[in-house]
Design an enzyme around this catalytic site. Sequence first.
Site, PDB file in Angstrom:
ATOM      1  N   GLU A 121       0.825  -1.213   0.000  1.00 62.66           N
ATOM      2  CA  GLU A 121       0.000   0.000   0.000  1.00 62.66           C
ATOM      3  C   GLU A 121       0.862   1.268   0.000  1.00 62.66           C
ATOM      4  OE1 GLU A 121      -3.650  -1.722   2.787  1.00 62.66           O
ATOM      5  OE2 GLU A 121      -2.340  -0.143   3.522  1.00 62.66           O
ATOM      6  N   CYS A 136       2.904   8.573   1.522  1.00 69.89           N
ATOM      7  CA  CYS A 136       3.227   7.638   2.597  1.00 69.89           C
ATOM      8  C   CYS A 136       3.674   6.330   1.938  1.00 69.89           C
ATOM      9  CB  CYS A 136       1.984   7.432   3.456  1.00 69.89           C
ATOM     10  SG  CYS A 136       2.245   6.264   4.789  1.00 69.89           S
ATOM     11  N   CYS A 143       4.034  -6.643   8.383  1.00 71.20           N
ATOM     12  CA  CYS A 143       4.891  -6.101   9.444  1.00 71.20           C
ATOM     13  C   CYS A 143       4.929  -7.086  10.611  1.00 71.20           C
ATOM     14  CB  CYS A 143       4.353  -4.752   9.922  1.00 71.20           C
ATOM     15  SG  CYS A 143       5.426  -3.950  11.136  1.00 71.20           S
ATOM     16  N   CYS A 147       1.824  -4.204  16.447  1.00 68.72           N
ATOM     17  CA  CYS A 147       1.155  -3.126  17.192  1.00 68.72           C
ATOM     18  C   CYS A 147      -0.338  -3.467  17.259  1.00 68.72           C
ATOM     19  CB  CYS A 147       1.384  -1.785  16.521  1.00 68.72           C
ATOM     20  SG  CYS A 147       3.143  -1.391  16.390  1.00 68.72           S
ATOM     21  N   CYS A 150      -3.143  -1.889  14.897  1.00 69.85           N
ATOM     22  CA  CYS A 150      -2.786  -1.670  13.494  1.00 69.85           C
ATOM     23  C   CYS A 150      -3.294  -2.804  12.608  1.00 69.85           C
ATOM     24  CB  CYS A 150      -1.273  -1.559  13.392  1.00 69.85           C
ATOM     25  SG  CYS A 150      -0.674  -1.562  11.699  1.00 69.85           S
ATOM     26  N   CYS A 371      -3.208   2.148   7.683  1.00 67.96           N
ATOM     27  CA  CYS A 371      -2.211   1.274   7.079  1.00 67.96           C
ATOM     28  C   CYS A 371      -2.607  -0.199   7.179  1.00 67.96           C
ATOM     29  CB  CYS A 371      -0.901   1.597   7.783  1.00 67.96           C
ATOM     30  SG  CYS A 371       0.220   0.302   8.064  1.00 67.96           S
TER      31      CYS A 371
HETATM   32  S1  SF4 Z   1       1.899   0.481  13.301  1.00 68.52           S
HETATM   33 FE1  SF4 Z   1       1.559  -1.343  12.023  1.00 68.52          FE
HETATM   34  S2  SF4 Z   1       2.937  -1.109  10.263  1.00 68.52           S
HETATM   35 FE2  SF4 Z   1       3.610   0.339  11.860  1.00 68.52          FE
HETATM   36  S3  SF4 Z   1       5.179  -0.766  13.016  1.00 68.52           S
HETATM   37 FE3  SF4 Z   1       3.240  -1.146  14.099  1.00 68.52          FE
HETATM   38  S4  SF4 Z   1       2.436  -3.063  13.199  1.00 68.52           S
HETATM   39 FE4  SF4 Z   1       4.026  -2.283  11.819  1.00 68.52          FE
END
Ligand code: SF4
Length: 388
Positions: A121, A136, A143, A147, A150, A371
């Site tokens: 993306e 962005c 990832c 988090c 996210c 994201c």
């Molecule tokens: S916010 Fe999402 S994309 Fe960014 S580091 Fe944390 S898990 Fe990874």
Amino acid sequence: MVLLAFWISRACVTRWFSASLTEGSGSNVSRVPVSLADLEPDALASCLEAWGFNGRHAGRILRAHYRTGAADSSAHRLPERLGDRLREAFPSPGLPVVRRQVATDGTVKLLLGLKDGRTVESVLMPDFRADRAAGCLSSQVGCAMGCDFCATARSGFDRDLAAGEIVEQFLALRREAAGAGRELKTVVFMGMGEPLLNLPAVLAAIGRIAGNHLGGLGWRQVTVSTVGIVPGMDALTESGLNVQLAVSLHAPDDVTRARLLPMGRRYRIEAILAAADRFQAARRHPVVIQYCLLRDVNDGIHHAESLGNLLRGRRMHLNLLPYHPTGPGLQGVPYRSSTAEAMALFAATVRRQGIVTHVRRSRGCDIDAACGQLRRQTAGPAEVAAPK
Ligand code: SF4
């Protein structure tokens, strides 16, 4: 002779292909596209010479590619035979747009297809000035940081992006901006992935986006955003690149932070801020602290006071980000955005402690602008791995 020329051509491409694999150093990189965006001018010059052309065409070919995004550079007053050879070696005119969403505020989210069938993306955000836009970029497919709030985290980690794939995102956004009558003025590595865990490819991409007169952005127009990978922050400091650094803090204490960002168990806030201090001392411009406000999680007055205590005297800037709901987090918590009143009170509290604070607008509310959302919606089961 024809066979020999063909072999040389293949050898050049294979060498760049291998170089791309090394840049995208994640062990899961299997196939990456070979495009002009993969190449430094010197590498293209060597190849042109191996093909029997003047290596001095390399700069013109790459500048044209960065200006127009075209893999076919025969239109730029090059010998016709060279145009044919370039089309043969680099048949892909950038990354195809698999899906495109446009929000009512003009934010555009692109899902771009990679050579190996994966997707990534990139987002274009219009500036309040009518002729400018910000981009962005993603640094990884998926990832591993986990988090909790996210959407990308829910898809797990797939692989690192190669430098050329990052540059192709930049070129796609630049084309998108130009189509809207805007110029892509800044980019931030705040899309999918943790850029400091793919640092060689990210640094190589930045070198092409902001250096070598290719991408044409200034170093300070590029921001690298991290969840606080301390060794990566120090490596970025040591790289000497005069880019901006943003640190996603999202909590003023280690306990709350570790609940939101598992990496918080590995790197404590004081260690992260100390690494940010070192970056700031070396670059002499403020580090940006990102803080996403989550209702009843990290948006209380006591959180604001603690955050102010942490940042007081550090001369860093604070960005308060509205949360874009993405459904329940990895631990099943249904995160909600802070109310406008809570955001205003939080901002006033940290400002009273002398912290330069910006409250950011929410962008792309009517599309999957957070994201990882669009990729999760679009991807088939083979592409979206189980969360780690
Ligand atoms: S916010 Fe999402 S994309 Fe960014 S580091 Fe944390 S898990 Fe990874």
